[in-house]
Design an enzyme around this catalytic site. Structure first.
Site, PDB file in Angstrom:
ATOM      1  CB  CYS A 106      51.331  28.356  -5.014  1.00 41.43           C
ATOM      2  SG  CYS A 106      51.555  29.597  -6.303  1.00 41.43           S
ATOM      3  CB  ALA A 107      53.280  31.504  -1.611  1.00 37.50           C
TER       4      ALA A 107
END
Length: 235
Positions: A106-107
């Site tokens: 994800c981020a």
């Protein structure tokens, strides 16, 4: 993609990528953040073939060299990440089965991607959430699914096992997950010292029961989470 990139999503003391699972005659499972896609050297060094992207901050499609699926889910308590548990499980399982190394990211590599890896461990190895979280934190200590995702994973534990045995203490998560006062958890399940082999195909020894709603088992997330400060990325 550029070969060099100043890390934006990796805070001091953290790593952009962590090896989570490595089984004989299968591919490797990695968990990481967006810096892994900005810096192609990370993908090449770890021989990544497949990428499961679950983020909204940046949509980076890495091209035909990699098999990639993209899931548009925000990192907030109201996101229904459980809706993609099955799709992500199939993608991870097939990648590993065909000896492909897969990156789930994800981020920041701490909440959304961690939640999908936890769900995979729970289903593939019949772990409780507590067992899966303890194992995952051994591999990537700073994973921290948000409270809404923890509740969905507890619901997933009910679906897989029929009841909740997990005890999520402060050493596992900074969030105080409150249970219904009338709910009596089962005896805690001891974490296995090593990751077990997958179960032999066939009927599960666990009794399946009708899936219960959060309101039947869990009350609410404690107000203490209001003091939690989201992770700040470097600009």
């Amino acid at each position: 993609m550029k070969g060099l990139h100043m890390f934006k999503y990796t805070l001091p003391g953290e790593q952009p990528i962590s090896l989570i699972l490595q089984e004989k005659d299968q591919g490797k499972l990695f968990l990481g953040n967006l810096d892994c896609l900005h810096n192609q050297q990370i993908l090449e060094i770890n021989n990544i073939n497949c990428i499961l992207s679950i983020c909204t901050e940046e949509k980076i499609m890495v091209g035909p060299k990699y098999k990639q699926i993209y899931l548009d889910i925000h990192d907030n308590m109201n996101s229904q990440i459980s809706n993609v548990f099955e799709r992500s499980f199939i993608f991870i399982e097939n990648s590993l089965k065909f000896q492909q190394n897969i990156l789930v990211h994800c981020a920041a590599g701490i909440s959304r991607s961690a939640t999908l890896v936890l769900a995979y461990l729970m289903k593939s190895f019949q772990y409780t959430l507590e067992q899966a979280l303890r194992y995952l934190k051994q591999k990537r200590p700073y994973v921290r699914p948000n409270p809404g995702f923890l509740l969905q994973l507890l619901d997933y534990e009910i679906m897989l096992h029929g009841y909740i045995t997990s005890n999520l203490g402060p050493e596992l998560t900074p969030f105080d997950i409150q249970r219904d006062p009338q709910y009596k958890p089962q005896l805690r399940v001891e974490l296995r010292k090593s990751l077990p082999l997958k179960q032999i195909p066939g009927s599960s020894p666990l009794t399946k029961v009708e899936r219960k709603t959060h309101t039947e088992i869990l009350t609410r997330v404690s107000l203490s989470i209001s003091t939690f400060q989201p992770k700040a990325f470097k600009s």
